[in-house]
Write a protein that holds these residues in place. Structure first.
Motif, PDB file in Angstrom:
ATOM      1  N   ARG A 173      18.219  28.589 -21.040  1.00 51.28           N
ATOM      2  CA  ARG A 173      18.972  29.512 -20.188  1.00 51.28           C
ATOM      3  C   ARG A 173      19.101  28.950 -18.775  1.00 51.28           C
ATOM      4  O   ARG A 173      20.143  29.082 -18.135  1.00 51.28           O
ATOM      5  CB  ARG A 173      18.286  30.879 -20.163  1.00 51.28           C
ATOM      6  CG  ARG A 173      18.390  31.638 -21.482  1.00 51.28           C
ATOM      7  CD  ARG A 173      17.575  32.924 -21.450  1.00 51.28           C
ATOM      8  NE  ARG A 173      17.770  33.720 -22.653  1.00 51.28           N
ATOM      9  CZ  ARG A 173      17.120  33.505 -23.794  1.00 51.28           C
ATOM     10  NH1 ARG A 173      16.244  32.500 -23.872  1.00 51.28           N
ATOM     11  NH2 ARG A 173      17.338  34.272 -24.840  1.00 51.28           N
ATOM     12  N   GLN A 174      18.036  28.326 -18.276  1.00 49.06           N
ATOM     13  CA  GLN A 174      18.076  27.775 -16.928  1.00 49.06           C
ATOM     14  C   GLN A 174      19.095  26.648 -16.828  1.00 49.06           C
ATOM     15  O   GLN A 174      19.837  26.542 -15.849  1.00 49.06           O
ATOM     16  CB  GLN A 174      16.693  27.262 -16.518  1.00 49.06           C
ATOM     17  CG  GLN A 174      16.616  26.801 -15.063  1.00 49.06           C
ATOM     18  CD  GLN A 174      16.945  27.911 -14.084  1.00 49.06           C
ATOM     19  OE1 GLN A 174      16.347  28.988 -14.133  1.00 49.06           O
ATOM     20  NE2 GLN A 174      17.900  27.663 -13.193  1.00 49.06           N
TER      21      GLN A 174
ATOM     22  N   ASP B 130      22.363  26.571 -14.411  1.00 48.72           N
ATOM     23  CA  ASP B 130      22.626  25.488 -13.461  1.00 48.72           C
ATOM     24  C   ASP B 130      24.020  24.898 -13.666  1.00 48.72           C
ATOM     25  O   ASP B 130      24.728  24.588 -12.703  1.00 48.72           O
ATOM     26  CB  ASP B 130      21.573  24.385 -13.608  1.00 48.72           C
ATOM     27  CG  ASP B 130      20.195  24.823 -13.140  1.00 48.72           C
ATOM     28  OD1 ASP B 130      20.110  25.854 -12.444  1.00 48.72           O
ATOM     29  OD2 ASP B 130      19.209  24.141 -13.478  1.00 48.72           O
ATOM     30  N   LEU B 131      24.420  24.736 -14.935  1.00 44.54           N
ATOM     31  CA  LEU B 131      25.704  24.110 -15.233  1.00 44.54           C
ATOM     32  C   LEU B 131      26.887  25.024 -14.943  1.00 44.54           C
ATOM     33  O   LEU B 131      27.957  24.560 -14.539  1.00 44.54           O
ATOM     34  CB  LEU B 131      25.742  23.673 -16.701  1.00 44.54           C
ATOM     35  CG  LEU B 131      24.806  22.518 -17.085  1.00 44.54           C
ATOM     36  CD1 LEU B 131      24.808  22.318 -18.596  1.00 44.54           C
ATOM     37  CD2 LEU B 131      25.232  21.230 -16.386  1.00 44.54           C
TER      38      LEU B 131
ATOM     39  N   GLY C  53      18.924  36.344 -12.578  1.00 42.46           N
ATOM     40  CA  GLY C  53      17.976  36.233 -13.675  1.00 42.46           C
ATOM     41  C   GLY C  53      18.608  35.661 -14.925  1.00 42.46           C
ATOM     42  O   GLY C  53      19.836  35.593 -15.059  1.00 42.46           O
ATOM     43  N   SER C  54      17.753  35.247 -15.869  1.00 41.24           N
ATOM     44  CA  SER C  54      18.250  34.648 -17.108  1.00 41.24           C
ATOM     45  C   SER C  54      19.007  35.655 -17.965  1.00 41.24           C
ATOM     46  O   SER C  54      19.772  35.271 -18.851  1.00 41.24           O
ATOM     47  CB  SER C  54      17.082  34.065 -17.908  1.00 41.24           C
ATOM     48  OG  SER C  54      16.148  35.074 -18.253  1.00 41.24           O
TER      49      SER C  54
ATOM     50  N   VAL D 249      13.837  30.134 -25.658  1.00 40.08           N
ATOM     51  CA  VAL D 249      14.380  28.929 -25.017  1.00 40.08           C
ATOM     52  C   VAL D 249      15.795  29.165 -24.508  1.00 40.08           C
ATOM     53  O   VAL D 249      16.051  29.183 -23.309  1.00 40.08           O
ATOM     54  CB  VAL D 249      14.368  27.724 -25.985  1.00 40.08           C
ATOM     55  CG1 VAL D 249      14.904  26.475 -25.274  1.00 40.08           C
ATOM     56  CG2 VAL D 249      12.963  27.477 -26.501  1.00 40.08           C
ATOM     57  N   GLY D 250      16.735  29.334 -25.449  1.00 40.26           N
ATOM     58  CA  GLY D 250      18.123  29.480 -25.035  1.00 40.26           C
ATOM     59  C   GLY D 250      19.053  29.571 -26.225  1.00 40.26           C
ATOM     60  O   GLY D 250      18.820  30.358 -27.148  1.00 40.26           O
ATOM     61  N   TYR D 251      20.079  28.707 -26.257  1.00 41.71           N
ATOM     62  CA  TYR D 251      21.110  28.795 -27.283  1.00 41.71           C
ATOM     63  C   TYR D 251      21.558  27.401 -27.725  1.00 41.71           C
ATOM     64  O   TYR D 251      21.399  26.418 -27.004  1.00 41.71           O
ATOM     65  CB  TYR D 251      22.325  29.574 -26.758  1.00 41.71           C
ATOM     66  CG  TYR D 251      22.012  30.983 -26.337  1.00 41.71           C
ATOM     67  CD1 TYR D 251      22.016  32.025 -27.254  1.00 41.71           C
ATOM     68  CD2 TYR D 251      21.691  31.275 -25.008  1.00 41.71           C
ATOM     69  CE1 TYR D 251      21.718  33.322 -26.868  1.00 41.71           C
ATOM     70  CE2 TYR D 251      21.389  32.572 -24.609  1.00 41.71           C
ATOM     71  CZ  TYR D 251      21.405  33.593 -25.548  1.00 41.71           C
ATOM     72  OH  TYR D 251      21.104  34.875 -25.166  1.00 41.71           O
TER      73      TYR D 251
END
Length: 251
Positions: A199-200, A204-205, A214-215, A245-247
């Motif tokens: 997610r971070q 950032d991108l 927030g995430s 984590v994320g995706y």
């Protein structure tokens, strides 16, 4: 000796305290916004646009206000529309060209009698009716009549295709209208070619490394993106959640 049965006029039990709901002080206007679009307003006199900001917020726009076009935060943020206050001719031609180069649709507010060749084709006289201005802003949300695809700069995953030059996304033969943020998130995922993105990293991108949201901001936009793609998170066809984590894209 003091009579212990005498009521102290200052004690809480002796005073009649009106009961009032805290929420009553905060009116809840408008509907819950499942998805939003972001408008960045540049005006040296933002107080004059206070009522407009309130109206756009009710209509599910995220509104960011900047006093000057050279604000460094402008280069770190993505938006769906730039609204430029030119009613007093506060912005130079060079600044206007710099903003146009970002590729974000732009609408100028101009005073009555301003020559059109000074502001381009997308402008509206202000002050005008609030309804007319909001309708003009909403017109930028309408689907484009351009062809779905063309050019070589494309990304694809299964039947999802993205034309980077035209900023067009389709699923099969159906055009999918995404916000700028949703488009950027999908572009990041397609470019990662199946790699897991935290997610971070996505924040950032897409929003820049100086964004401090927030995430859950990523989660909310992914939810909207999935909805538009027709993707069920329980049985994903396109976007997989990597817990904690994320995706990533599906295999």
């Amino acid at each position: 000796m003091q009579n212990i049965n005498q009521t102290d006029p200052l004690s809480p039990s002796s005073q009649s305290i009106p009961q009032q709901s805290v929420a009553a002080d905060y009116p809840m206007d408008g509907d819950f916004c499942v998805t939003t679009r972001r408008i960045m307003i540049i005006s040296p006199w933002p107080a004059s646009l206070h009522s407009l900001v309130g109206e756009l917020t009710v209509k599910c726009y995220d509104v960011l206000l900047f006093h000057h076009a050279d604000d460094s935060a402008l280069n770190l943020l993505q938006g769906d529309l730039l609204l430029i206050d030119q009613t007093r001719g506060s912005m130079s031609g060079e600044e206007i060209q710099h903003l146009r180069a970002r590729g974000i649709p732009m609408l100028s507010l101009v005073s009555e009698g301003t020559p059109p060749n000074q502001v381009g084709s997308d402008f509206i006289v202000w002050p005008s009716s609030m309804e007319a201005l909001v309708e003009r802003i909403q017109s930028f949300d309408a689907p484009s009549s351009r062809p779905v695809f063309g050019g070589n700069d494309q990304l694809q995953h299964k039947d999802i295709r993205m034309d980077l030059k035209r900023m067009v996304v389709s699923r099969g033969e159906v055009r999918i209208d995404l916000t700028k943020t949703e488009f950027d998130l999908l572009k990041v995922l397609l470019s990662a070619d199946g790699s897991v993105l935290s997610r971070q990293t996505m924040m950032d991108l897409v929003w820049g490394d100086q964004y401090f949201g927030g995430s859950n901001t990523v989660d909310a936009h992914i939810k909207s993106l999935r909805h538009k793609l027709g993707d069920d998170p329980k049985q994903p066809q396109y976007i997989v959640t990597v817990r904690g984590v994320g995706y990533r894209l599906t295999d």
